[in-house]
Design an enzyme around this catalytic site. Structure first.
Site, PDB file in Angstrom:
ATOM      1  N   ARG A  46       0.859  -1.208   0.000  1.00 38.25           N
ATOM      2  CA  ARG A  46       0.000   0.000   0.000  1.00 38.25           C
ATOM      3  C   ARG A  46       0.884   1.242   0.000  1.00 38.25           C
ATOM      4  O   ARG A  46       0.642   2.210  -0.709  1.00 38.25           O
ATOM      5  CB  ARG A  46      -0.955  -0.009   1.206  1.00 38.25           C
ATOM      6  CG  ARG A  46      -1.649   1.333   1.428  1.00 38.25           C
ATOM      7  CD  ARG A  46      -2.942   1.267   2.240  1.00 38.25           C
ATOM      8  NE  ARG A  46      -2.894   0.365   3.377  1.00 38.25           N
ATOM      9  CZ  ARG A  46      -2.206   0.573   4.514  1.00 38.25           C
ATOM     10  NH1 ARG A  46      -1.507   1.680   4.667  1.00 38.25           N
ATOM     11  NH2 ARG A  46      -2.210  -0.327   5.480  1.00 38.25           N
ATOM     12  N   ASP A 170      -7.961  18.166 -14.652  1.00 35.45           N
ATOM     13  CA  ASP A 170      -8.286  16.820 -15.137  1.00 35.45           C
ATOM     14  C   ASP A 170      -7.884  16.784 -16.611  1.00 35.45           C
ATOM     15  O   ASP A 170      -8.529  17.395 -17.461  1.00 35.45           O
ATOM     16  CB  ASP A 170      -9.784  16.557 -14.954  1.00 35.45           C
ATOM     17  CG  ASP A 170     -10.186  15.144 -15.367  1.00 35.45           C
ATOM     18  OD1 ASP A 170      -9.494  14.551 -16.224  1.00 35.45           O
ATOM     19  OD2 ASP A 170     -11.209  14.633 -14.862  1.00 35.45           O
TER      20      ASP A 170
HETATM   21  C1  LIG Z   1     -13.797   8.603 -16.734  1.00 35.64           C
HETATM   22  C2  LIG Z   1     -13.425   9.926 -16.233  1.00 35.64           C
HETATM   23  C3  LIG Z   1     -13.186  10.141 -14.871  1.00 35.64           C
HETATM   24  C4  LIG Z   1     -13.339   9.053 -13.839  1.00 35.64           C
HETATM   25  O1  LIG Z   1     -12.387   8.056 -13.995  1.00 35.64           O
HETATM   26  P1  LIG Z   1     -12.613   6.500 -13.610  1.00 35.64           P
HETATM   27  O2  LIG Z   1     -11.332   5.869 -14.009  1.00 35.64           O
HETATM   28  O3  LIG Z   1     -13.798   6.027 -14.361  1.00 35.64           O
HETATM   29  O4  LIG Z   1     -12.868   6.473 -12.134  1.00 35.64           O
HETATM   30  C5  LIG Z   1     -12.783  11.406 -14.480  1.00 35.64           C
HETATM   31  N1  LIG Z   1     -12.656  12.422 -15.375  1.00 35.64           N
HETATM   32  C6  LIG Z   1     -12.894  12.247 -16.680  1.00 35.64           C
HETATM   33  C7  LIG Z   1     -12.728  13.395 -17.620  1.00 35.64           C
HETATM   34  C8  LIG Z   1     -13.295  11.007 -17.161  1.00 35.64           C
HETATM   35  O5  LIG Z   1     -13.548  10.846 -18.468  1.00 35.64           O
END
Ligand SMILES: *Cc1c(COP(=O)(O)O)cnc(C)c1O
Length: 378
Positions: A46, A170
């Site tokens: 972990r 993101d």
């Molecule tokens: C899919 C996605 C997420 C979430 O990711 P997971 O791997 O499904 O938990 C977050 N941000 C964006 C832009 C995504 O397309």
């Protein structure tokens, strides 16, 4: 090192001891200590695992940051990042963020006293207006999902800096191959590696890179404390996918530009959302901050009935959530990925019932165009 070389030689290349050219899968939970507290870099998986570490080094280099982290999903990555905040803190987020990001802020983290406001981050003045005394972070998605809106990452990071806020980006849609938010001033970049980074619809994972040692130590403390780590098998699988990220992204881009050209000329299509189009409201910013426009396109066919007919008729576009893989995918955000956003809010954002989102895959583009052509014919 340039990006395609880095994808193959970056991070930790192979195995020093045996000469294996692929990083071994250390399928292990604990490590022998030579004396109490006297270990060889690893004590418990972990806290740290050599296969996961190789992946974390790779994403760190690709995003040109100080430290990388791998989590069990994109949402686990986002959760860990939000744990850097405290009760009573406020976050400003892009208004059409991923549905799951909206959900975690409004249904989970709100219960722990973390406040969220969703604003149009494409408009710098709106951001400035919404900053409150307890605002601690800006959370930006660019391009967004499904409307492909663009935020000027450099300008936003400057505002955040001036106000002592963290800038979190993101970067799932662009990937580090096309866009590096840390170089534009962001503090933290995160990915759903489930999408383009993995690229083969076979692994769920999340990655984070930070640009500062203190943030790195804090996030490692959280990763180890909350435990949402990526396992060694999946870490290896993700690295395997990432080796071809460069050629995949180049090819996604080529296929997408041809499909966009076809859609632009089609009379059944009323609106196309793609940052590579010159009439996209933020085309110039997209061009300035990214090296490519990506493989995601949304378009409006006017009604839910027409959208459903297209979904029924396509052969090579698989009806599924997710994106960024070798196979082309198609979805209707209002009914699928964005169903967790209330209908009135969807309308406000412009996510209409006739909006179709495609993730352009790596099939022969002629087949993809012919497929859309017959499906749109109705
Ligand atoms: C899919 C996605 C997420 C979430 O990711 P997971 O791997 O499904 O938990 C977050 N941000 C964006 C832009 C995504 O397309």
């Amino acid at each position: 090192m340039r990006k395609k070389t880095q994808l193959i030689h970056g991070g930790i290349f192979g195995d020093e001891k045996t000469g294996a050219v692929s990083v071994p899968i250390y399928q292990v939970s604990t490590f022998k200590q030579d004396g109490p507290g006297d270990h060889r870099g690893y004590e418990y998986s972990r806290t740290g695992n050599p296969t996961r570490h190789a992946l974390e080094e790779l994403i760190k280099e690709l995003e040109e940051g100080k430290r990388g982290f791998a989590f069990g999903s994109g949402m686990a990555a986002m959760t860990a990042v939000m744990m850097l905040l405290n009760q009573g803190d406020h976050v400003l987020l892009t208004d059409d963020v991923y549905g799951g990001s909206f959900r975690i802020m409004t249904k989970v983290l709100n219960r722990f006293g973390i406040e969220a406001t969703f604003v149009n981050t494409s408009d710098i003045h709106t951001i400035e207006k919404e900053i409150k005394s307890n605002t601690k972070a800006l959370f930006i998605e660019s391009p967004t999902n499904p409307l492909l809106k663009i935020t000027d990452l450099e300008s936003v990071s400057k505002i955040a800096n001036a106000n002592g806020l963290l800038t979190i980006v993101d970067n799932t849609f662009s990937t580090p191959y096309w866009q590096n938010p840390l170089n534009l001033g962001a503090d933290i970049v995160l990915h759903s590696a489930t999408k383009y980074l993995g690229g083969h619809s076979d692994v769920v994972a999340g990655l984070v890179v930070v640009n500062d040692e203190k943030l790195g130590n804090d996030l490692h403390f959280i990763q180890n404390s909350t435990g949402g780590v990526l396992g060694p098998q999946d870490s290896w699988l993700l690295m395997r996918g990432m080796k071809t990220l460069g050629i995949r992204m180049e090819e996604h881009e080529k296929n997408t530009s041809q499909i966009v050209r076809f859609l632009t000329e089609h009379k059944e299509v009323s609106k196309i959302y793609y940052p590579g189009l010159e009439n996209h409201p933020n085309h110039d910013i997209a061009k300035k901050q990214s090296r490519g426009f990506g493989g995601m396109v949304s378009f409006d066919v006017g009604s839910a009935e027409k959208a459903e007919r297209v979904l029924e008729k396509v052969k090579y576009f698989t009806l599924a959530e997710s994106l960024g893989a070798v196979e082309s995918l198609i979805s209707v955000p209002a009914l699928m990925t964005h169903a967790s956003i209330p209908a009135d809010r969807r309308a406000e954002l412009g996510i209409t019932d006739g909006l179709i989102r495609i993730s352009v895959g790596l099939e022969d583009v002629e087949d993809l165009v012919e497929d859309l052509e017959q499906a749109l014919r109705g």
